[in-house]
Design an enzyme around this catalytic site. Structure first.
Site, PDB file in Angstrom:
ATOM      1  N   GLU A  70       0.809  -1.218   0.000  1.00  0.00           N
ATOM      2  CA  GLU A  70       0.000   0.000   0.000  1.00  0.00           C
ATOM      3  C   GLU A  70       0.842   1.269   0.000  1.00  0.00           C
ATOM      4  O   GLU A  70       0.488   2.263  -0.650  1.00  0.00           O
ATOM      5  CB  GLU A  70      -0.967  -0.001   1.184  1.00  0.00           C
ATOM      6  CG  GLU A  70      -2.068  -1.063   1.094  1.00  0.00           C
ATOM      7  CD  GLU A  70      -1.586  -2.448   1.493  1.00  0.00           C
ATOM      8  OE1 GLU A  70      -0.482  -2.567   2.071  1.00  0.00           O
ATOM      9  OE2 GLU A  70      -2.316  -3.427   1.208  1.00  0.00           O
ATOM     10  N   HIS A  84     -11.049  -5.512   8.669  1.00  0.00           N
ATOM     11  CA  HIS A  84     -11.831  -5.290   7.454  1.00  0.00           C
ATOM     12  C   HIS A  84     -13.046  -4.416   7.780  1.00  0.00           C
ATOM     13  O   HIS A  84     -14.031  -4.418   7.066  1.00  0.00           O
ATOM     14  CB  HIS A  84     -12.329  -6.611   6.859  1.00  0.00           C
ATOM     15  CG  HIS A  84     -11.252  -7.499   6.328  1.00  0.00           C
ATOM     16  ND1 HIS A  84     -10.284  -8.074   7.121  1.00  0.00           N
ATOM     17  CD2 HIS A  84     -10.995  -7.916   5.062  1.00  0.00           C
ATOM     18  CE1 HIS A  84      -9.483  -8.823   6.363  1.00  0.00           C
ATOM     19  NE2 HIS A  84      -9.889  -8.744   5.110  1.00  0.00           N
TER      20      HIS A  84
END
Lengths: 324, 355
Positions: A60, A129
């Site tokens: 990322e 998540h």
């Protein structure tokens, strides 16, 4: 106008904006062949080629860091972070560079990059998540933040983010990717950043919400019918914040309950409460209350309903404000 | 495509020692080039030495010294084209001088004055990167993005040995390899990250060996040999332009000055090794090489040194003549379209300052 799911509206915005501007380039993990784990980028690689919808390594900070370089080479990158909490490694780039680089060039070089990601809980997912990381982004100078609550805004705010000259983080409520369905304008559709929306009119209390908390606020307002008339204000963008709409609504109702899914301490609800304390204190007839996630790690999903703001918690807060 | 093999652990070298070690030469470099390269070296050396003085005089702030790193900077930059981009770390703060960034601008940067910031597109020189290794992915993204557009532009990122421990280095290298970006990853291995020696930084036999893990060649070069640096960078640039992807260059030297003006290396460094390095510092090494070649007279050298000193004198005068920055600059430039609250903040500050 056609009926679209929220995730389809995101996909539509990407198609329209990539068609409109050949400098727009989508990159992220699994965005190409797969079309993203939520299919938000489905069809882009077939339509625009592997050079404009790029499957990246699983990194990322590298994704966001290369996006900074892509801006310098003249691209307008749209970065997908696969999940809310997966974006944390990229905060290094966001804080150290994305929000500062324009300033370093004395405003001479623009960094028109968009970071979009599914955020939030309630989807029975594994750890990390489910986060609501908006505060980290809002707190970063040079970065703007938008959170759509419905399909039309999901398309329009993303289009505005892509066209904006500044870096914009768009947090999409994944809980509503495939549960919210509404009419979405065809073709180009832009919802300007910095304009809140009155989602429901009311007179007694303003429920201030954004993203996934807006449908919840609407359900709470419906539950309060006959007892209190609740206005629902959908902020739509946290930076720039539409203070005018916030102050106008509270001037009318005299009361405010701020709802956020993120943990409470120093969350965006605190900012809303501070703005009201500074600029609306004489309009207020009661304390500004917050209904938020708790200051704990987002829990195991079998217990997540106890963590998430609920209709019951919002109704309870409204009753306390009205009793005050 | 050239094969990706473990790095040759010997150091590439061109300049001899005037004794048993013979001088080599670099094909394609004419007499004028050799002198131009000397001029670049002297400019950087003069900038660095004067900056330490300016710091002691309180005319610039804390300063990151690059004494004896000049060969790595000048040699590599000399191998690039004007259209190629340079991504410096703070150790290369003055590398922009080789691309036309004014001396006063770089001095202003160290003075913390707004005049010290420039538009990267004007010079092909990105902003000086303060956080370690985070500009490596920028250079890679720029190089990759340029090649996606069909443009022939190479990007070079400079970083130190300590930077190779950072995640940003790893992710940048990964992206460079996968995208076959026309990038040069240039590590100036001076063997110290402030007080941390290379042995505490990595267990890899050499830093160039790391390249194999990213699918790119790794090259080791004597960082005090400006011609060897030039040649290695020229080869890396040629590979990049030929579509063969990135190269990691490890230029090896030994830090022979403090990390920065605030550092006290006597607490940790090997003084004997420093002394040895200082006696063989890179500008003198190149100057002696040119003398052996008969390519530089003492008059020429002195003129070049005086030119550099004059540039510095004019540069510091210009930097000090900058009027104080308007407080409005605190609020400007962060956004293309700023949130409305910033205008209120500026108005309030002006009221309090009585402006």
């Amino acid at each position: 106008v056609s009926e679209k799911l929220l995730v389809e509206a995101v996909n539509d915005a990407l198609h329209v904006e990539m068609e409109r501007d050949p400098a727009v380039l989508v990159l992220g993990e699994d965005v190409g062949k797969l079309g993203g784990v939520f299919r938000a980028t489905a069809g882009l690689q077939e339509r625009f080629g592997a050079g404009r919808c790029v499957d990246t390594p699983l990194a990322e900070a590298g994704i966001l860091g290369t996006a900074v370089g892509l801006c310098m080479a003249g691209w307008r990158p749209v970065v997908e972070m696969q999940y809310d909490a997966f974006s944390y490694p990229s905060l290094d780039q966001l804080i150290n560079h994305v929000g500062r680089y324009r300033w370093r060039t004395r405003g001479k070089m623009a960094f028109p990059l968009t970071i979009r990601m599914p955020y939030g809980g309630g989807v029975r997912a594994p750890e990390l998540h489910d986060d609501s990381p908006e505060t980290y982004y809002v707190h970063t100078p040079g970065v703007k933040v938008a959170l759509p609550s419905n399909p039309g805004d999901a398309k329009g705010l993303l289009a505005a983010a892509i066209r904006d000259p500044d870096p914009v983080v768009v947090l999409e409520p994944k809980l509503h990717y495939r549960t919210a369905k509404a009419e979405v304008p065809e073709g180009e559709h832009v919802v300007p950043l910095g304009e809140a929306r009155v989602a429901r009119e009311g007179d007694d209390v303003t429920l201030v919400a954004y993203g996934a908390m807006v449908p919840l606020a609407e359900r709470a307002a419906a539950a309060l019918e006959g007892e209190a008339s609740a206005e629902v204000l959908d902020l739509r963008t946290l930076k720039p914040l539409d203070e005018g709409a916030l102050l106008a609504s509270v001037a009318k109702t005299g009361r405010a309950v701020v709802i956020q899914e993120a943990p409470r301490v120093a969350g965006f609800g605190a900012e809303v409460a501070a703005v009201l304390a500074e600029k609306a204190i004489f309009d207020l007839q009661g304390p500004v209350l917050r209904v938020t996630g708790y200051d704990v790690p987002y829990p195991y999903w079998q217990l997540e309903d106890a963590y998430m703001p609920s209709v019951e918690r919002v109704v309870d807060a409204v009753r306390r404000v009205l009793a005050g | 495509m050239s094969q990706v093999l473990p790095a040759d652990r010997g150091l590439r070298r061109v300049i001899g020692d005037g004794d048993a070690l013979p001088d080599g030469e670099v094909e394609g470099l004419g007499a004028d080039d050799l002198v131009a390269l000397y001029r670049d070296l002297v400019l950087l050396r003069t900038y660095d030495e004067r900056s330490v003085v300016y710091h002691r005089q309180g005319r610039i702030g804390t300063y990151a010294i690059f004494w004896n790193h000049e060969a790595m900077q000048a040699g590599s930059a000399f191998a690039l084209e004007e259209r190629d981009w340079i991504f410096p770390s703070y150790r290369e703060s003055a590398i922009g001088l080789l691309r036309g960034v004014p001396v006063s601008t770089v001095l202003s940067w160290w003075r913390g004055h707004p005049a010290g910031w420039w538009n990267p597109a004007d010079y092909g020189v990105a902003s000086i990167c303060v956080p370690i290794a985070t500009h490596v992915p920028h250079a890679v993204g720029f190089a990759w993005g340029s090649s996606l557009k069909g443009e022939d532009r190479v990007a070079i990122a400079y970083f130190g040995d300590g930077a190779t421990s950072e995640g940003a280095f790893h992710e940048g290298m990964t992206f460079a390899g996968v995208t076959k970006a026309p990038a040069i990853l240039f590590c100036n291995n001076n063997q110290w990250a402030i007080s941390t020696p290379l042995a505490a930084q990595t267990a890899a036999p050499t830093l160039a060996d790391k390249a194999i893990g990213y699918g790119m060649p790794g090259v080791r070069v004597d960082g005090g040999d400006v011609l060897a640096v030039y040649e290695a960078t020229r080869e890396a640039a040629a590979r990049a332009r030929a579509g063969e992807g990135p190269t990691l260059i490890e230029a090896v030297t030994y830090r022979s000055a403090p990390h920065a003006t605030a550092d006290d290396p006597s607490l940790y460094i090997d003084e004997e090794r420093v002394q040895e390095e200082r006696e063989n510092e890179c500008v003198g090494r190149y100057e002696r090489y040119l003398r052996r070649l008969g390519a530089l007279s003492e008059e020429q050298a002195e003129e070049i040194r005086q030119d550099a000193l004059e540039l510095m004198r004019a540069g510091i005068a210009e930097a000090e003549a900058e009027p104080p920055g308007d407080p409005a600059l605190v609020f400007e430039h962060a956004y293309g379209e700023p949130p409305p609250g910033l205008a209120d903040d500026l108005a309030e500050l002006r009221r309090i300052l009585g402006q």
